[in-house]
Design an enzyme around this catalytic site. Structure first.
Site, PDB file in Angstrom:
ATOM      1  N   GLY A  32     -11.505 -49.128  12.432  1.00 29.33           N
ATOM      2  CA  GLY A  32     -11.340 -49.361  13.982  1.00 29.33           C
ATOM      3  C   GLY A  32     -11.465 -48.388  14.509  1.00 29.33           C
ATOM      4  CD  GLU A 108     -10.421 -52.181   6.405  1.00 26.43           C
ATOM      5  OE1 GLU A 108     -10.605 -51.381   7.660  1.00 26.43           O
ATOM      6  OE2 GLU A 108      -9.772 -53.254   6.573  1.00 26.43           O
TER       7      GLU A 108
HETATM    8  C1  A5P Z   1     -11.558 -53.139   9.775  1.00 27.57           C
HETATM    9  O1  A5P Z   1     -12.355 -54.064   9.001  1.00 27.57           O
HETATM   10  C2  A5P Z   1     -10.324 -53.576  10.395  1.00 27.57           C
HETATM   11  O2  A5P Z   1      -9.606 -54.346   9.461  1.00 27.57           O
HETATM   12  C3  A5P Z   1     -10.015 -53.311  11.407  1.00 27.57           C
HETATM   13  O3  A5P Z   1      -8.715 -52.371  10.658  1.00 27.57           O
HETATM   14  C4  A5P Z   1      -8.769 -53.989  11.957  1.00 27.57           C
HETATM   15  O4  A5P Z   1     -10.449 -54.486  12.860  1.00 27.57           O
HETATM   16  C5  A5P Z   1      -8.215 -53.902  13.227  1.00 27.57           C
HETATM   17  O5  A5P Z   1      -9.950 -52.783  13.858  1.00 27.57           O
HETATM   18  P1  A5P Z   1      -8.903 -52.699  15.709  1.00 27.57           P
HETATM   19  O6  A5P Z   1      -8.168 -51.248  15.229  1.00 27.57           O
HETATM   20  O7  A5P Z   1      -9.944 -51.501  15.643  1.00 27.57           O
HETATM   21  O8  A5P Z   1      -8.374 -53.509  16.368  1.00 27.57           O
END
Ligand code: A5P
Length: 230
Positions: A32, A108
């Site tokens: 992310g 994750e």
């Molecule tokens: C990825 O699949 C997500 O679980 C991310 O950890 C979550 O969407 C947070 O993303 P950002 O850091 O881009 O806000």
């Protein structure tokens, strides 16, 4: 489009977490825009002499980490991790989270479940009183996806299949699956009940609720300050 202040908040949280990484740790790296900053800071620290090994929760993260010369280890060569650092889409006061906005929820969650600790790095807008304003990502098999979605709607969970950036195809995860984003009309007072209701459907691979996984939460603010919740 993310505004500048939110990016400052994400970067502050990510850097604070990266500065706590210790020599010889085996680290899980999430996915992310907040993790992007974590990877940058971790790379700087590796360049300055920090010795770590890492596993990645997505192809995107792996490529970025390799580009920055962070040593990436094959996930199938390890059974446990010291720490996973990852973002979140929503987190409540009990540290229950919704994740998967970036589509990497399955890997994750696997990394977080293998880890002794999970650091969650967020900007302050991710903190909520109750989960549910952010659509809940569900990873489902493409095989019989219509039947799986039908079963979800029969249980009262409406949503839509995530579409890829080209807007012509469905989004496909690194595991070759689809994402169905459930939208809720009310805040979730009992997210565990939703999890339990959905889980038995066979075509569901993973649910974007992360319970009992977060240990420390790094909350970044627009002025660059960070609050750490243990
Ligand atoms: C990825 O699949 C997500 O679980 C991310 O950890 C979550 O969407 C947070 O993303 P950002 O850091 O881009 O806000």
């Amino acid at each position: 489009m993310m505004n500048l202040e939110t990016n400052i908040a994400k970067k502050a949280a990510a850097y604070a977490a990266a500065d706590l990484i210790q020599d010889h740790m085996l680290i899980g790296i999430g996915t992310g825009t907040t993790v992007y900053h974590f990877i940058n800071r971790l790379a700087e620290r590796c360049h300055e002499g920090l010795h770590i090994k890492a596993v990645a929760s997505s192809r995107k993260t792996e490529l970025l980490a390799l580009e920055r010369n962070i040593p990436i280890t094959d996930i199938n060569r390890v059974v446990a991790l010291d720490l996973t650092v990852d973002g979140a889409d929503e987190i409540d006061p009990q540290k229950r989270m919704i994740k998967g906005g970036g589509g990497a929820l399955l890997r994750e969650k696997i990394l977080a479940s293998m880890s002794r600790e999970m650091f969650v790095i967020i900007d302050n807008h991710k903190q909520v009183e109750h989960l549910g304003a952010f659509p809940l990502p569900i990873e489902i098999t493409p095989f019989a996806s219509s039947a799986t979605i039908y079963k979800l709607t029969q249980l009262g969970f409406d949503g839509k299949l995530r579409v890829a950036a080209d807007e012509e195809h469905f989004f496909v995860t690194d595991n070759g699956n689809y994402i169905y984003d459930i939208t809720f009309t009310k805040p979730l007072l009992h997210p565990e009940a939703v999890f339990d209701a959905i889980l038995p459907i066979p075509g569901i691979v993973e649910i974007g609720f992360f319970f009992n996984l977060a240990s420390q939460v790094f909350v970044g603010y627009e002025d660059g300050s960070v609050q750490i919740l243990s």
